[in-house]
Design a protein around this motif. Sequence first.
Motif, PDB file in Angstrom:
ATOM      1  N   CYS A  49     -37.383 -17.010 109.553  1.00 32.91           N
ATOM      2  CA  CYS A  49     -38.556 -17.030 110.430  1.00 32.91           C
ATOM      3  C   CYS A  49     -38.101 -16.839 111.879  1.00 32.91           C
ATOM      4  O   CYS A  49     -37.228 -17.571 112.355  1.00 32.91           O
ATOM      5  CB  CYS A  49     -39.302 -18.349 110.274  1.00 32.91           C
ATOM      6  SG  CYS A  49     -40.625 -18.542 111.491  1.00 32.91           S
ATOM      7  N   SER A  51     -39.629 -17.610 114.438  1.00 27.78           N
ATOM      8  CA  SER A  51     -40.150 -18.667 115.296  1.00 27.78           C
ATOM      9  C   SER A  51     -39.380 -19.976 115.110  1.00 27.78           C
ATOM     10  O   SER A  51     -38.884 -20.555 116.072  1.00 27.78           O
ATOM     11  CB  SER A  51     -41.640 -18.869 115.001  1.00 27.78           C
ATOM     12  OG  SER A  51     -42.144 -19.961 115.736  1.00 27.78           O
ATOM     13  N   CYS A  52     -39.246 -20.454 113.840  1.00 24.34           N
ATOM     14  CA  CYS A  52     -38.602 -21.756 113.609  1.00 24.34           C
ATOM     15  C   CYS A  52     -37.198 -21.622 113.031  1.00 24.34           C
ATOM     16  O   CYS A  52     -36.502 -22.617 112.873  1.00 24.34           O
ATOM     17  CB  CYS A  52     -39.461 -22.616 112.685  1.00 24.34           C
ATOM     18  SG  CYS A  52     -39.538 -22.007 110.989  1.00 24.34           S
ATOM     19  N   CYS A  63     -43.889 -17.072 107.391  1.00 23.81           N
ATOM     20  CA  CYS A  63     -43.497 -18.475 107.413  1.00 23.81           C
ATOM     21  C   CYS A  63     -44.774 -19.311 107.290  1.00 23.81           C
ATOM     22  O   CYS A  63     -45.644 -19.232 108.157  1.00 23.81           O
ATOM     23  CB  CYS A  63     -42.771 -18.813 108.712  1.00 23.81           C
ATOM     24  SG  CYS A  63     -42.407 -20.582 108.858  1.00 23.81           S
ATOM     25  N   CYS A  66     -45.180 -21.739 110.430  1.00 21.87           N
ATOM     26  CA  CYS A  66     -45.497 -21.161 111.741  1.00 21.87           C
ATOM     27  C   CYS A  66     -46.633 -20.151 111.654  1.00 21.87           C
ATOM     28  O   CYS A  66     -47.147 -19.725 112.687  1.00 21.87           O
ATOM     29  CB  CYS A  66     -44.267 -20.464 112.316  1.00 21.87           C
ATOM     30  SG  CYS A  66     -42.838 -21.538 112.456  1.00 21.87           S
TER      31      CYS A  66
HETATM   32 ZN   LIG Z   1     -41.361 -20.660 110.915  1.00 23.89          ZN
END
Ligand SMILES: [Zn+2]
Length: 185
Positions: A49, A51-52, A63, A66
């Motif tokens: 992911c 983002s995370c 994800c 997210c």
């Molecule tokens: Zn994520």
Amino acid sequence: MSGAGASAVTKEDLVMNHLVRLSYREELSPNLDRFVDGLLEGKLVGQRCPSCARMYVPSKGYCPLCVVAMDESEAVEVAQVGTVTAFTVITPVPYYGQQQVDPFVYASVLLDGVDTPITGQDITGIPHEQVRSGLRVRAVWKPVEERDVSHISNRGWGGLDSVISSFEATGEPDASEDSYEEYAL
Ligand SMILES: [Zn+2]
């Protein structure tokens, strides 16, 4: 017709009941397609992911935490060694149709660098009574000609036992509990 005695029955649509079979042929989603290609080549391909940074194997293409879509730029080949996070030794009870007769292990393996444990894996290279959480293991692939990915679809991937025969103990020291306790399932 008209006149006395004429039928008052109205015309009805003809209704016939048929059994119909429909076969759908559906392309795998791009992320599963990469995953399956990897399995046939002896690789485990996931997605990280953006983002995370959680690593999903296999990935759903997004994800779920997210709610971020992922594409081929997030595809990563992951390690084939990991840690047993949880396990059960199953002693089959004999009943009609039961195929398993010997005790077997059903373990969850967290591959190094991955955030999604792979459940339902056989553990080999070690007696059942020595299987434990924290045990370090590596994937043992089936021969290429025996790998079967036909059950993998967009509706479910059904585990890895049709391509990976087992995870065998590596002999490394056990992983520390805090490295996998978050994933113990
Ligand atoms: Zn994520």
